[in-house]
Design a protein around this motif. Sequence first.
Motif, PDB file in Angstrom:
ATOM      1  N   ILE A 228      13.475 -43.000  65.456  1.00  0.00           N
ATOM      2  CA  ILE A 228      14.149 -43.862  66.438  1.00  0.00           C
ATOM      3  C   ILE A 228      15.076 -42.963  67.242  1.00  0.00           C
ATOM      4  CG2 ILE A 228      15.671 -45.843  66.792  1.00  0.00           C
ATOM      5  CD1 ILE A 228      14.740 -46.952  64.126  1.00  0.00           C
ATOM      6  N   GLY A 229      14.955 -43.024  68.570  1.00  0.00           N
ATOM      7  CA  GLY A 229      15.750 -42.140  69.415  1.00  0.00           C
ATOM      8  C   GLY A 229      16.454 -42.876  70.526  1.00  0.00           C
ATOM      9  N   TYR A 230      17.468 -42.228  71.084  1.00  0.00           N
ATOM     10  CA  TYR A 230      18.211 -42.776  72.227  1.00  0.00           C
ATOM     11  C   TYR A 230      18.605 -41.622  73.136  1.00  0.00           C
ATOM     12  CZ  TYR A 230      22.100 -41.336  69.211  1.00  0.00           C
ATOM     13  OH  TYR A 230      22.946 -40.607  68.393  1.00  0.00           O
ATOM     14  N   ASP A 231      18.556 -41.884  74.448  1.00  0.00           N
ATOM     15  CA  ASP A 231      18.752 -40.782  75.388  1.00  0.00           C
ATOM     16  C   ASP A 231      20.199 -40.581  75.812  1.00  0.00           C
ATOM     17  OD1 ASP A 231      18.998 -43.076  76.957  1.00  0.00           O
ATOM     18  OD2 ASP A 231      18.032 -42.164  78.711  1.00  0.00           O
ATOM     19  N   GLN A 232      21.060 -41.584  75.611  1.00  0.00           N
ATOM     20  CA  GLN A 232      22.456 -41.498  76.017  1.00  0.00           C
ATOM     21  C   GLN A 232      23.327 -42.117  74.943  1.00  0.00           C
ATOM     22  OE1 GLN A 232      23.344 -42.933  80.012  1.00  0.00           O
ATOM     23  NE2 GLN A 232      21.215 -42.629  80.650  1.00  0.00           N
ATOM     24  N   PRO A 233      24.585 -41.706  74.838  1.00  0.00           N
ATOM     25  CA  PRO A 233      25.470 -42.296  73.829  1.00  0.00           C
ATOM     26  C   PRO A 233      25.564 -43.821  73.919  1.00  0.00           C
ATOM     27  CG  PRO A 233      26.464 -40.303  74.715  1.00  0.00           C
ATOM     28  CD  PRO A 233      25.224 -40.560  75.541  1.00  0.00           C
ATOM     29  N   LYS A 234      25.540 -44.357  75.151  1.00  0.00           N
ATOM     30  CA  LYS A 234      25.651 -45.819  75.308  1.00  0.00           C
ATOM     31  C   LYS A 234      24.428 -46.550  74.775  1.00  0.00           C
ATOM     32  CE  LYS A 234      26.567 -46.208  79.717  1.00  0.00           C
ATOM     33  NZ  LYS A 234      26.916 -46.898  80.994  1.00  0.00           N
ATOM     34  N   ALA A 235      23.338 -45.835  74.563  1.00  0.00           N
ATOM     35  CA  ALA A 235      22.118 -46.456  74.030  1.00  0.00           C
ATOM     36  C   ALA A 235      22.078 -46.425  72.502  1.00  0.00           C
ATOM     37  CB  ALA A 235      20.887 -45.757  74.597  1.00  0.00           C
ATOM     38  N   GLN A 236      23.039 -45.753  71.879  1.00  0.00           N
ATOM     39  CA  GLN A 236      22.984 -45.572  70.427  1.00  0.00           C
ATOM     40  C   GLN A 236      23.140 -46.879  69.667  1.00  0.00           C
ATOM     41  OE1 GLN A 236      25.688 -42.632  68.827  1.00  0.00           O
ATOM     42  NE2 GLN A 236      25.121 -43.097  66.699  1.00  0.00           N
ATOM     43  N   ALA A 237      23.969 -47.803  70.186  1.00  0.00           N
ATOM     44  CA  ALA A 237      24.224 -49.053  69.457  1.00  0.00           C
ATOM     45  C   ALA A 237      22.926 -49.821  69.213  1.00  0.00           C
ATOM     46  CB  ALA A 237      25.225 -49.914  70.227  1.00  0.00           C
ATOM     47  N   ALA A 238      22.069 -49.903  70.223  1.00  0.00           N
ATOM     48  CA  ALA A 238      20.796 -50.616  70.067  1.00  0.00           C
ATOM     49  C   ALA A 238      19.900 -49.897  69.059  1.00  0.00           C
ATOM     50  CB  ALA A 238      20.093 -50.738  71.413  1.00  0.00           C
ATOM     51  N   ALA A 239      19.888 -48.559  69.119  1.00  0.00           N
ATOM     52  CA  ALA A 239      19.071 -47.788  68.175  1.00  0.00           C
ATOM     53  C   ALA A 239      19.571 -47.967  66.738  1.00  0.00           C
ATOM     54  CB  ALA A 239      19.090 -46.310  68.567  1.00  0.00           C
ATOM     55  N   ASP A 240      20.882 -47.957  66.569  1.00  0.00           N
ATOM     56  CA  ASP A 240      21.455 -48.143  65.232  1.00  0.00           C
ATOM     57  C   ASP A 240      21.097 -49.521  64.676  1.00  0.00           C
ATOM     58  OD1 ASP A 240      22.591 -45.641  65.238  1.00  0.00           O
ATOM     59  OD2 ASP A 240      24.605 -46.332  65.805  1.00  0.00           O
ATOM     60  N   MET A 241      21.228 -50.553  65.522  1.00  0.00           N
ATOM     61  CA  MET A 241      20.933 -51.905  65.055  1.00  0.00           C
ATOM     62  C   MET A 241      19.454 -52.059  64.750  1.00  0.00           C
ATOM     63  SD  MET A 241      22.330 -55.510  66.622  1.00  0.00           S
ATOM     64  CE  MET A 241      24.023 -54.936  66.405  1.00  0.00           C
ATOM     65  N   MET A 242      18.603 -51.403  65.538  1.00  0.00           N
ATOM     66  CA  MET A 242      17.168 -51.455  65.279  1.00  0.00           C
ATOM     67  C   MET A 242      16.867 -50.871  63.897  1.00  0.00           C
ATOM     68  SD  MET A 242      14.337 -52.385  66.882  1.00  0.00           S
ATOM     69  CE  MET A 242      12.823 -52.596  65.962  1.00  0.00           C
ATOM     70  N   ALA A 243      17.484 -49.770  63.603  1.00  0.00           N
ATOM     71  CA  ALA A 243      17.259 -49.140  62.296  1.00  0.00           C
ATOM     72  C   ALA A 243      17.704 -50.068  61.165  1.00  0.00           C
ATOM     73  CB  ALA A 243      18.002 -47.804  62.225  1.00  0.00           C
ATOM     74  N   GLN A 244      18.859 -50.704  61.324  1.00  0.00           N
ATOM     75  CA  GLN A 244      19.348 -51.635  60.304  1.00  0.00           C
ATOM     76  C   GLN A 244      18.366 -52.779  60.085  1.00  0.00           C
ATOM     77  OE1 GLN A 244      23.236 -52.892  61.587  1.00  0.00           O
ATOM     78  NE2 GLN A 244      24.022 -50.804  61.703  1.00  0.00           N
ATOM     79  N   LYS A 245      17.834 -53.313  61.176  1.00  0.00           N
ATOM     80  CA  LYS A 245      16.904 -54.441  61.080  1.00  0.00           C
ATOM     81  C   LYS A 245      15.599 -54.026  60.405  1.00  0.00           C
ATOM     82  CE  LYS A 245      19.298 -57.587  63.410  1.00  0.00           C
ATOM     83  NZ  LYS A 245      19.713 -58.874  62.808  1.00  0.00           N
ATOM     84  N   LEU A 246      15.152 -52.796  60.674  1.00  0.00           N
ATOM     85  CA  LEU A 246      13.887 -52.336  60.117  1.00  0.00           C
ATOM     86  C   LEU A 246      14.001 -51.901  58.657  1.00  0.00           C
ATOM     87  CD1 LEU A 246      12.462 -50.165  63.058  1.00  0.00           C
ATOM     88  CD2 LEU A 246      11.807 -52.492  62.425  1.00  0.00           C
TER      89      LEU A 246
END
Length: 626
Positions: free
Chosen positions: A48-66
């Motif tokens: 799971i990756g994100y291109d900018q710091p502001k995109a990290q929250a969605a990536a983190d939550m995705m990981a938690q859900k998965l």
Amino acid sequence: MKIRIAGVLLLLTGMTVANAQQPINLIPQPVDVQPQRGTFTLTKTATIGYDQPKAQAAADMMAQKLNAPTGFGLRPKAGTKASIQFDLNETPNPKLGKEGYTLDASSKGVTITANEPAGLFYGMQSLLQLLPKEIESKTPAQSSWTIPAVRITDYPRFGWRGIMLDVSRHFFPKDDVKRYIDELARLKFNTFHWHLTDDQGWRIEIKSLPKLTEVGAWRVQRAGHFGNRLDPKPGEAASYGGFYTQNDIKEIIKYAQDRNVTIVPEIDVPGHSMAALAAYPELSCTKTPVSVDPGTAFSEWYGNGTFKMLVENTLNPSDEKVYEFLDKVFTEVAALFPNQYIHVGGDECYKGYWAQDPGCQALMKQLNIRHVEDLQGYFMNRVEKILKAKGKKLLGWDEILEGGISPEATVMSWRGIKGGIEAAHLGHDVVMTPTTFAYLDYQQGDNDPPIYATLRTKKSYSFEPVPDGVDAKYILGGQANLWTEQIPTLRYAEYMTYPRGWALADVYWSPKETKNWDKFVPRMEAHFDRADIAQVNYSRAVYDAIVRTSMKNGKLTLTLESEVPNLDIYYSIDDTMPDAFSTKYSQPVELPDGPITLRVITYRAGKPIGHLIVLSRDALQKRAGR
């Protein structure tokens, strides 16, 4: 030759099965969905990756859900080439706005792109719905974690997509409120209207007015139907209730912000203030001590919208101490809640005590007004000045139009859409939340405990928030309201919210042009399965028969139908229990005279699916008079 043809057919059939896509049943329905060939399978080697710091929250939550259901232990990392990639546009896509997103899933992986983090969050919610239903499990589950190849472009129709939860009639603990907000966010609702005060309880800590929660947050314990409960007895302990500390409030606001949900607090004034008056009776006209109401019959309603209060529950608009009180309340509320609005109620304000009060009569003479109803306009204008001084905008139910309000005030139209139409024509911003489409406390079918009215899921789905002849720029969006007179637990709050909340998620997010009930039904049914695994409660009243009667030529005539298409309806009037071998309904039935009892049940594919509905002749007769 026959063998060759059979072989070719088998090959073609195999190709069809291999290329078959798992159904795409998203709620709310995206603007554009383009299925593609193939699938992506999520494994423990996925990234799971994100291109900018502001995109990290969605990536983190995705990981938690998965991670909970898959057990993969995925950890997001900064980068641009992950299996599931969250990217923010360097040049904003004007079509997507602040909350839109694109989702591109192929056999190689998934990329979600948006202008703002909110769009990534909503793209993540759609991606979760593309996964098998087992993704809703809170513990490790077995599944093939496949995602159908698809290209989605999506953005909301309305900026205000809300649900209100009344925590006054019944108190919901902090963790319950968080769970409810989480469920709303997954459906792309972005506004949580928090009804914090009413006659049955004051739920927010105001440090400068400690009695509001010491006294106003508690009432005597009572069972039974709301509106028929016994009055408090002398000396009886007020043990039922609760409130949110200011630290609780801050925690819940942060939780909501992380899920792109704005919380709008409501302090209901000048009516619906019995809990406040229990703490500070000097703010009423009569100064008579009152108790926090446990659900008694403290008012008389006359069927035409008018009513009389038997116990005073209204602040005194002529008393300057009332405005000093409200200034203290709104100072602390404004400091807690960062959004621009504070909802001040304004509904169902009984003016009878005002009409008899010398102070109110003197104020009317001073203001040169003849009608006591106009004092509400004076009161609301005073409240609006208090809010403006704290940098907030006034929001209220459509009664705030009575007596005049400033053009900056925003109106919630609840008594149908008439108030919203009037407000829009006057240039006010409007949130459409009419009882006829959006009141989630109403019965969903004949099997629900009785309350004021019935609202079926299909009716909610048919809601159009922009009335004909109204400039759409004044309609901020829509909202569902869940009043909790008869809702004591979160589990039952969920039951009353869904599936009508799913239907309204479509109404507020999806394009008007894509609305189609028959196509919504399979999406709704897919979410029944997902809700079962997520342990979210819901009603199955959509499968119940709809029973209507009318009088024709002096005879009681029965009409039956169903919300969900292709159901078989069976009924009996001979005191037998209906099943698939009973009389099947096909056309209106003239009922015989006498004390009959109607029993109705629905079947699909030979199996019972709806509740058994039982109605006496008297009940059927009453329906004919509606």
